[in-house]
Design an enzyme around this catalytic site. Sequence first.
Site, PDB file in Angstrom:
ATOM      1  N   GLY A 128       1.310  -0.919  -0.264  1.00  0.00           N
ATOM      2  CA  GLY A 128      -0.179   0.288  -0.026  1.00  0.00           C
ATOM      3  C   GLY A 128       0.689   1.565   0.308  1.00  0.00           C
ATOM      4  CE1 TYR A 129       5.271   1.387   1.072  1.00  0.00           C
ATOM      5  CE2 TYR A 129       6.833   1.332  -0.219  1.00  0.00           C
ATOM      6  CZ  TYR A 129       6.230   1.131   0.252  1.00  0.00           C
ATOM      7  OH  TYR A 129       8.116   1.003   1.166  1.00  0.00           O
ATOM      8  CD  GLU A 245       8.254  -1.581  -5.552  1.00  0.00           C
ATOM      9  OE1 GLU A 245       7.524  -1.941  -6.688  1.00  0.00           O
ATOM     10  OE2 GLU A 245       9.022  -0.967  -4.495  1.00  0.00           O
ATOM     11  CG  ASN A 388      11.941   3.553 -16.035  1.00  0.00           C
ATOM     12  OD1 ASN A 388      12.221   3.402 -15.117  1.00  0.00           O
ATOM     13  ND2 ASN A 388      12.789   2.780 -17.846  1.00  0.00           N
ATOM     14  CD  GLU A 389       9.604   8.933 -17.204  1.00  0.00           C
ATOM     15  OE1 GLU A 389       9.507   8.838 -18.234  1.00  0.00           O
ATOM     16  OE2 GLU A 389       9.283   8.217 -16.150  1.00  0.00           O
TER      17      GLU A 389
END
Length: 402
Positions: A128-129, A245, A388-389
């Site tokens: 839950g982020y 992650e 990725n940015e």
Amino acid sequence: MAQLEPIDEAFRIEVRAFFETALTPELRRAGKLMTSVYADHAAQMAWHAKLHAKGWVAPGWPVEYGGCDWSVVQHHIFASERVRTGAPPVSPMGIQMAGPAIIGFGTAEQKAYYLPRMLSGEHFWCQGYSEPGAGSDLAALQTKAVREGDMLVVNGSKIWVTHANVANWVFCLVRTSTGARKQQGITFLLIDMASPGVTVRPIVMASGEHIQNEIFFDDVRVPVANVLGEIDDGWTVAKYLLEFERGGSAYAPKIEVALDELAGQLADLPPAAGRMQLEARIAEARIRCDILAQLESDILSRLSAGEPAGTDASMMKILGTELQQRVTELALEAAGPLARAYQPGVAMPGGPIPGYLADDYCSGEIWQAIAPLHYLNERASSIYAGTNEIQRNILAKAELGL
């Protein structure tokens, strides 16, 4: 990977033999017909049970908590052989994310309670982020937890929660106070999904699968004992977990297998216009994969010497996910017009397909029907675990001083 030492070659043979005997036809099918990074849930849990019985379900954990005393090279061998044999992956949310966080920051009581249940599969976790207004800018989260005695009362919501529909525990970031910086006042909290006030609503993806969800917390009472680390210092735990992650994937072996399969599938098709150009693009992707494999080997060598990965986790996340996306684009092109058909029932996705009855009908080859599903799912790989940015910003600041 470079030439293996005798001890590592013996380990590779042991791992390959285990996979060959432990993988049933049903598990192989589940691995082969995946449409995203997640396998069919029932197959995933069946494979989890086999690895747990072998003692290999959490090889990255310290031995005292049920992990394996493997070298970094052996961890890479294990990951590579899993991909090569087509075994379904274990869900990363518990074993690869919540587990290391609990090992790193948990109390003795928390470790004794959560870790064995995570290993056995009794507890299945989700993360839950993200929130509707806090995705890449995770520190902007607004889900609140107010202390009342020995309880925290949680209100708010989380979005893009993978497998919340089958999870019985969620690790959450909640705001417990407001500090000078938005990273302050965040707490890392472990919540039982069966708690009164927890509601899960499905999000059906463009590929038709129900893997993602939204969670709503309405006056959910959570014991203060479920705080991981310190109250208001959850950002420290979150940053530690994100390293697992972002940097925990060996991308090259998976991409190499996908390119081999694509080349074989293309060879079986009748000659068509543009074939030579497509074969040239596949060859280019192979070259990029070879470079990626070398970079991964270099990182493994440094990790084996006890050196930190540092910003390499961000670099590998960018290179690996973007090349994965490129391979799905090539597969979509190779599949041709048959890839336009919406045929999710021929696959074994990581979640149910609402409103669609599974069948074995396929207007072309199965890989052609699955190609668009892979393509749609892979769009997310450059977004999850920090876009990725964001990873490029990390590299620009840390390496270039910008």
